[in-house]
Write a protein that holds these residues in place. Sequence first.
Motif, PDB file in Angstrom:
ATOM      1  N   LEU A  87     -27.701  -4.689 -16.215  1.00 42.83           N
ATOM      2  CA  LEU A  87     -26.938  -4.643 -17.341  1.00 42.83           C
ATOM      3  C   LEU A  87     -25.256  -4.074 -16.728  1.00 42.83           C
ATOM      4  O   LEU A  87     -25.573  -3.181 -15.782  1.00 42.83           O
ATOM      5  N   ASP A  88     -24.177  -4.188 -17.204  1.00 41.55           N
ATOM      6  CA  ASP A  88     -22.947  -3.608 -17.009  1.00 41.55           C
ATOM      7  C   ASP A  88     -22.342  -4.140 -15.568  1.00 41.55           C
ATOM      8  O   ASP A  88     -21.292  -3.879 -15.214  1.00 41.55           O
ATOM      9  N   ASN A  89     -23.086  -4.916 -14.821  1.00 43.14           N
ATOM     10  CA  ASN A  89     -22.603  -5.747 -13.791  1.00 43.14           C
ATOM     11  C   ASN A  89     -21.651  -6.517 -13.780  1.00 43.14           C
ATOM     12  O   ASN A  89     -21.483  -7.332 -14.898  1.00 43.14           O
ATOM     13  N   SER A 103     -19.190 -12.550 -16.616  1.00 45.10           N
ATOM     14  CA  SER A 103     -19.357 -11.330 -17.279  1.00 45.10           C
ATOM     15  C   SER A 103     -18.120 -10.532 -16.680  1.00 45.10           C
ATOM     16  O   SER A 103     -18.550  -9.276 -16.333  1.00 45.10           O
ATOM     17  N   GLY A 146     -18.323  -6.595 -17.444  1.00 48.04           N
ATOM     18  CA  GLY A 146     -19.582  -6.079 -17.631  1.00 48.04           C
ATOM     19  C   GLY A 146     -20.673  -6.749 -18.258  1.00 48.04           C
ATOM     20  O   GLY A 146     -20.392  -7.151 -19.460  1.00 48.04           O
ATOM     21  N   ASN A 147     -21.686  -7.096 -17.608  1.00 46.07           N
ATOM     22  CA  ASN A 147     -23.142  -7.794 -18.143  1.00 46.07           C
ATOM     23  C   ASN A 147     -23.517  -6.877 -19.403  1.00 46.07           C
ATOM     24  O   ASN A 147     -24.043  -5.730 -19.597  1.00 46.07           O
ATOM     25  N   TYR A 148     -23.621  -7.519 -20.627  1.00 42.23           N
ATOM     26  CA  TYR A 148     -23.975  -6.944 -21.821  1.00 42.23           C
ATOM     27  C   TYR A 148     -25.595  -7.617 -22.468  1.00 42.23           C
ATOM     28  O   TYR A 148     -25.916  -7.620 -23.508  1.00 42.23           O
ATOM     29  N   HIS A 158     -29.613  -7.910 -21.506  1.00 36.77           N
ATOM     30  CA  HIS A 158     -30.835  -7.363 -20.840  1.00 36.77           C
ATOM     31  C   HIS A 158     -31.424  -8.361 -19.779  1.00 36.77           C
ATOM     32  O   HIS A 158     -31.308  -9.453 -19.961  1.00 36.77           O
ATOM     33  N   ASN A 168     -19.426  -6.278  -7.278  1.00 35.37           N
ATOM     34  CA  ASN A 168     -19.921  -5.323  -7.731  1.00 35.37           C
ATOM     35  C   ASN A 168     -19.894  -3.968  -6.898  1.00 35.37           C
ATOM     36  O   ASN A 168     -20.442  -2.871  -6.875  1.00 35.37           O
ATOM     37  N   ARG A 201     -32.886  -1.388 -12.566  1.00 40.22           N
ATOM     38  CA  ARG A 201     -31.683  -0.638 -13.282  1.00 40.22           C
ATOM     39  C   ARG A 201     -30.806  -0.246 -12.337  1.00 40.22           C
ATOM     40  O   ARG A 201     -31.138   0.551 -11.186  1.00 40.22           O
ATOM     41  N   GLU A 202     -29.635  -0.326 -12.668  1.00 41.42           N
ATOM     42  CA  GLU A 202     -28.578   0.148 -11.555  1.00 41.42           C
ATOM     43  C   GLU A 202     -28.810   1.568 -11.396  1.00 41.42           C
ATOM     44  O   GLU A 202     -28.980   2.442 -12.220  1.00 41.42           O
TER      45      GLU A 202
END
Lengths: 299, 386
Positions: A161-163, A168, A171-173, A175, A232, A262-263
């Motif tokens: 997520l968010d990457n 994207s 940011g990736n939205y 899952h 990233n 997870r980030e």
Amino acid sequence: MISDTPEITRITPAMETTQELLESHPLDRFLRGDRMPHIWCPGCGAGNVMAAYINAIKNLEIELNRHVVVSGIGCTGRIAGYINLDSYHTTHGRAIPFATGMKVANPDLIVTVISGDGDLFAIGGNHFLHAARRNVNLLVICVNNYIYGMTGGQLAPTTPLDNITTTSPFGNYEHPFNLPYLAMASGAAYVARWTTIHLRRLTKSIEKATMKPGFSFIEVLSPCPTGYGKLNKKGDALDVARFFQEKSVIKHGSNPFDAGVREGKEIILGEFINRDDRPSFLEYQRRMEERVVGKNANK
Amino acid sequence: MTTQTLSGEFFMAGNAAAAEGAIAAGCRFFGGYPITPSTELAERMSRRLPQIGGVFIQMEDEIASMAAILGASWAGKKSMTATSGPGISLMMENIGLGVITETPCVIVNVQRGGPSTGLPTLVGQQDVMQARWGSHGDYEIIALAPGSVQECFDVVIKAFNFAEQYRTPVIVLMDECTSHMWEKVVIPPPEEIERINRKTPDGPPPEGEDFYPYRCTDGTMIPPMPKAGDGYRMHITGLTHDEKGYPKINAATQDKLVRRLCDKIRKNADDIVITEDYMLDDAEIVIVAFGTVSRSAKSAVRIARKKGLKVGLLKLVTIWPFAEKKIKELAERVKLFVVAEINYGQIVNEVERCVAGKAEVRLSSKLGGELHHPEEILSAIPEVVV
């Protein structure tokens, strides 16, 4: 993923002479030298995984002609072409059903699928679920670099997520998949996760999974400095290796539910699943055949 | 009983006959997914293959089914799948993989009405051009169309023989009518059935020497096919490849490969094209038909002959490669072609191309759901209308 029936003969190769060791690398015979140089970018982890695979094959000492590598499309998909075994570079996402047909048609073959996260879990996701459900006698190794590398860095079903990816950009939205959890839920007999800095453990894991009856799955977290890393700000391969070293925690037997990537969080590695209570596809198929042949024999 | 194929006289449906034809041809692997109106073919294979040492696997979809039969073929088994409408659309990409990797296999498409879900339970002949061009890129394909239950048996054997001989996927264009129709089928004793097996190389080269899986030295354009596990250590890819099987992304390799893939079929068209003549010798009007429609067309010929019209039938058993030579010959001496097909005009375009203005070409079209009545075919002939 070795079938439950065919005999395995181990062949111990003669030790290399000093002269041979000086002239060639001990793994040369496992590679297609005439295909080098490879296409991978500096810092890519696909080569590390290929090295772990061929080390495992070497250590297993099973007749090399029985090994087959099948892959789909993408950077990792090119591994099949560099390994000096019977190798098949199929269509995008379809390595698993191709390998299933091959293995079931000739159980003497030892079939390993090596492909990327996009290939195996986006376009090919359904095949993964069903191969694991069937517990078909295959080993699937997924090189997970969180991104589509070959096409230049697009969103994958594994992108955290968010990457940032090229599709994207803000940011990736979405899952991402938790691959070990998916494999477990689908019925895999063996599930493990390593990174490209855990090569000895990965090699041992490949050896173990190759000998496991049924469906085995190994996820290998791998750097993609060109695609994922640059977008990233993950630095070069060495920075990613350092990151893997700092964040990795080996927890054998832990619940894959907790193993989502997870980030910024710890990365859980190890052997999650190693079960023997679910007979493999070939085992069940053999039982069915015995019933059919037995029934007809009575007539 | 467990290791034998059937022989004798049977009363069965086209789907069953196609399954028995496959078994008689030596098919020992079936990967498929249920879809109307082809399902009974898979059902019969699931029952029959385990009895004779074969493998049946129900895959998760048609994409997987097509991939599985390619894998099984490289493992050395003669392999088949069967599907219809939406399923054949899903198979197209991997049919292309079969073409470029030169993998023998048979795909039965029991045609129903389309597009999309269309008419699942009713007849169509709308996938004829898809069979030819459905996968992307330049290639040639072999497609055969049976018109009776006996032909379902016979044509599937032919399909396997062509697949093995020419190292290519072969499509059997059945249709819903033949698949569900029950008729007498004569299955000859196994020793009377012609079975062609793929050429195989002599064995892996000595250590240190290279093997060329796509090198053909006998002038046939068809390289011998090794199977996985025999020690050839070959690389097989869907990318454009050289004789060694290695990817080569350039125009010269592409030219050589695609030309050979197409020419191995084109230049053997005389061997592959099968047609049947009915009252063609003195015909001035030719009905062109294939599959079940050829039966209505035969009735139409008989009716027309009673009326004193010189009508004959050209039945296409091989759809692809197209019966170009035959149509061109006929165009020199007949005045009208009537192409009867259950679609809005597909084969008619091929006929027009071959006739090249030398005769009139008319289409007798049904759009799916039912067969032509003989009278409907005849209504395309002006003399009959008058």
